[in-house]
Scaffold this motif. Structure first.
Motif, mmCIF file in Angstrom:
data_model
loop_
_atom_site.group_PDB
_atom_site.id
_atom_site.type_symbol
_atom_site.label_atom_id
_atom_site.label_comp_id
_atom_site.label_asym_id
_atom_site.label_seq_id
_atom_site.Cartn_x
_atom_site.Cartn_y
_atom_site.Cartn_z
ATOM 1 N N LYS A 1 0.823 -1.213 0.000
ATOM 2 C CA LYS A 1 0.000 0.000 0.000
ATOM 3 C C LYS A 1 0.855 1.260 0.000
ATOM 4 O O LYS A 1 0.546 2.239 -0.680
ATOM 5 N N LYS A 2 1.955 1.242 0.769
ATOM 6 C CA LYS A 2 2.832 2.404 0.886
ATOM 7 C C LYS A 2 3.941 2.416 -0.169
ATOM 8 O O LYS A 2 4.669 3.388 -0.294
ATOM 9 N N ARG A 3 4.080 1.314 -0.876
ATOM 10 C CA ARG A 3 5.119 1.159 -1.908
ATOM 11 C C ARG A 3 6.523 1.318 -1.334
ATOM 12 O O ARG A 3 7.431 1.877 -1.961
ATOM 13 N N GLU A 4 6.679 0.839 -0.123
ATOM 14 C CA GLU A 4 7.985 0.777 0.534
ATOM 15 C C GLU A 4 7.893 -0.254 1.647
ATOM 16 O O GLU A 4 6.809 -0.562 2.130
ATOM 17 N N SER B 1 8.672 11.376 8.227
ATOM 18 C CA SER B 1 8.520 11.170 6.789
ATOM 19 C C SER B 1 9.475 12.059 6.013
ATOM 20 O O SER B 1 10.063 11.652 5.012
ATOM 21 N N PHE B 2 9.653 13.292 6.495
ATOM 22 C CA PHE B 2 10.548 14.242 5.839
ATOM 23 C C PHE B 2 11.990 13.730 5.887
ATOM 24 O O PHE B 2 12.713 13.746 4.889
ATOM 25 N N ARG C 1 5.961 -3.704 10.102
ATOM 26 C CA ARG C 1 4.734 -3.358 10.824
ATOM 27 C C ARG C 1 4.731 -3.870 12.253
ATOM 28 O O ARG C 1 5.222 -4.966 12.533
ATOM 29 N N GLY C 2 4.168 -3.087 13.159
ATOM 30 C CA GLY C 2 3.877 -3.584 14.490
ATOM 31 C C GLY C 2 4.568 -2.863 15.625
ATOM 32 O O GLY C 2 5.339 -1.921 15.436
ATOM 33 N N ARG D 1 6.174 5.609 11.896
ATOM 34 C CA ARG D 1 6.283 5.249 10.480
ATOM 35 C C ARG D 1 5.894 3.789 10.262
ATOM 36 O O ARG D 1 5.295 3.442 9.245
ATOM 37 N N ARG D 2 6.218 2.921 11.229
ATOM 38 C CA ARG D 2 5.902 1.498 11.099
ATOM 39 C C ARG D 2 4.427 1.204 11.362
ATOM 40 O O ARG D 2 3.962 0.093 11.119
#
Length: 330
Positions: A30-33, A320-321, A37-38, A298-299
């Motif tokens: 979904k994020k293309r990277e 993100s930046f 997760r978690g 971010r995760r």
């Protein structure tokens, strides 16, 4: 069939890992990277492990009755998901998942669509997923299964401890940034009041203040909200006000006006000192703990913080930046 303690532990870690594969894969696509997760650093999602174990424990006695498996599984999973979500938000001021935008949700922790999915998952787990995993685990001799389960629990405990500490650091940073934002907002209000108290001002001062106000307005809509750039503009505004007060005091003015300006000058200097202290504190937060906090957010791209929404979004945007800057360097 009854399982041994080691077998239950192995089942738990199997499903933690499968849940991690599913979530990380889904979010990464979904994020293309790639997104690890978690809550934990390792390839495990405990909510899936506990969810699967709860469903198995509750539904295996009625595994031949799919309707009961569906209903019992979704109820058990819902209770677990609600309690886990509420407890984590209370401890860390952060929701790792949020269904508030979904229809028929309960306080954002569970919703109708996820409930139905848990019911479907319960049936698929019992009839499709668990049988081969069951055969695999039951085929492992106790002399091997026991030490493996002990080692897995030990590694899991270390990961939980480190991740828990990082989550507490994130909570502390959210609280500090929240306090910082309140301090800066109060200082800005005081500064605006001070500037508006001038009986007369030079055209140069008016133009300077307008330019700074425009810069502050633009900063408020960027990722730098209430960070270094924002503080720099406020400091420039305070310096401009100090210079204007000093220029007016150098002119021939009545003593009562000079006394008022002197008091205003003292207040402006105090504001500058507080802005500097705030800047130092902010710089101190940009350390390893701050980077870990940004990484946690971010995760968990669906995570939110209701109590410290502004601070949360600030860390999320800055993380993100920085990630984009690192990608550009590579």
């Amino acid at each position: 069939m009854e399982y041994t303690q080691s077998q239950w532990i192995l089942f738990f870690f199997f499903y933690c890992f499968l849940g991690w594969l599913w979530e990380s894969g889904y979010v990464s696509v979904k994020k293309r990277e790639w997104i690890n997760r978690g809550f934990l650093r390792g390839p495990l999602l405990p909510i899936y492990g506990f969810g699967a174990i709860s469903i198995l424990w509750l539904t295996l006695p009625v595994r031949e009755h799919l309707g009961l498996v569906f209903v019992i599984g979704l109820i058990g999973a819902d209770i677990l998901e609600y309690i886990t979500g509420a407890a984590m938000e209370d401890m860390f001021h952060m929701r790792y998942w949020d269904y508030s935008s979904n229809k028929f949700n309960l306080n954002g922790y569970i919703c109708l669509s996820s409930t139905l999915l848990w019911g479907c998952f319960s049936v698929i787990l019992i009839k499709v997923i668990h049988p081969p995993i069951e055969r695999l685990v039951l085929g492992i001799p106790a002399v091997i299964a026991d030490p493996i389960s002990v080692a897995a629990v030990a590694a899991f405990a270390v990961d939980v401890s480190r991740s828990f500490r990082s989550a507490l650091n994130l909570r502390e940073i959210l609280e500090k940034i929240g306090e910082n934002n309140e301090t800066v907002a109060a200082l800005e209000a005081r500064l605006d009041t001070a500037v508006s108290s001038f009986a007369r001002t030079s055209e140069e001062f008016k133009d300077n203040i307008k330019t700074i106000r425009d810069a502050i307005r633009e900063t408020r809509t960027s990722h730098q909200r209430k960070t270094k750039a924002y503080l720099v503009f406020l400091n420039e505004k305070a310096n401009a006000a100090v210079r204007e007060v000093q220029a007016q005091m150098a002119q021939a003015i009545p003593e009562n006006e000079k006394a008022r300006l002197s008091k205003l000058l003292s207040e402006l200097e105090d504001m500058k000192a507080r802005l500097s202290r705030t800047g130092w504190e902010l710089a101190a937060w940009k350390n390893r703990e701050y980077r870990e906090a940004a990484d946690i957010i971010r995760r968990n791209p669906s995570a939110v913080s209701r109590k410290f929404r502004e601070a949360f979004e600030e860390i999320k945007a800055l993380g993100s930046f920085k990630a984009r800057r690192e990608d550009e360097k590579e």
